[in-house]
Design a protein around this motif. Structure first.
Motif, short mmCIF file in Angstrom:
data_model
loop_
_atom_site.label_atom_id
_atom_site.label_comp_id
_atom_site.label_asym_id
_atom_site.label_seq_id
_atom_site.Cartn_x
_atom_site.Cartn_y
_atom_site.Cartn_z
N GLU A 1 12.53 -17.74 -53.06
CA GLU A 1 12.06 -16.87 -51.99
C GLU A 1 13.22 -16.47 -51.07
O GLU A 1 13.32 -15.31 -50.66
N THR A 2 14.09 -17.41 -50.76
CA THR A 2 15.23 -17.11 -49.91
C THR A 2 16.15 -16.11 -50.58
O THR A 2 16.64 -15.16 -49.95
N ARG B 1 14.59 -12.67 -50.30
CA ARG B 1 14.75 -12.11 -48.95
C ARG B 1 16.18 -11.65 -48.74
O ARG B 1 16.42 -10.59 -48.13
#
Length: 116
Positions: free
Chosen positions: A104-105, A108
Motif C-alpha cells: 500500500e505504501t 501511494r
C-alpha cells in the motif's frame, strides 16, 4: 573450546554468543578459571539459534522451542507441536500484514510520483 574458537567455527560473533548465553539459549561449561568452555554440540546449537533468528523468531520464542530444533543433512528444522505451530502461524500473519502495508505504501508513493 573457547568463545573465540566457537565464534570462528559458527560465523557468529563472540558478542552474539554472549547474548545467546544471557538469553538462556546457550549454556557453556566453565573451567576452573571461569572461562567459558564450549563443546562440539554447541556448534550445532548455535546453528539452530541463528537459523531460528533468521526465520524471524525472537529469543524468547527460541528459548521456549529450541529443544524442538533438529539438525540434519537438509539443515535445521523444527519438530512441530500445537503451541509452536500457533507461534509460527502468528508470525506468518504478522509478516503478511507488514507485506500488505508495504504494498500500500508503494502504491501511494507511485501515485505521488506519477501525479502532475
Amino acid at each position: 573450546m573457547r568463545i573465540s574458537r566457537l565464534a570462528e567455527r559458527t560465523g557468529a560473533t563472540a558478542r552474539a554468543l554472549r547474548h545467546y548465553e544471557d538469553r538462556g539459549l546457550l549454556v557453556p561449561e566453565r573451567d576452573r578459571n571461569g572461562y567459558r568452555v564450549y563443546t562440539e554440540s554447541d556448534i550445532v546449537r548455535v546453528a539452530q539459534i541463528r537459523t531460528m533468528i533468521a526465520a524471524g523468531l525472537g529469543t524468547a520464542v527460541i528459548r521456549r522451542y529450541l529443544d524442538c530444533a533438529r539438525s540434519g543433512e537438509h539443515g535445521v528444522s523444527l519438530e512441530m507441536c500445537p503451541a509452536l505451530r500457533a507461534e509460527l502461524d502468528a508470525l506468518a500473519r504478522r509478516l503478511d500484514a507488514e507485506e500488505a502495508s508495504l504494498r500500500e505504501t508503494r502504491q501511494r508513493l507511485a501515485a505521488l510520483t506519477s501525479a502532475r
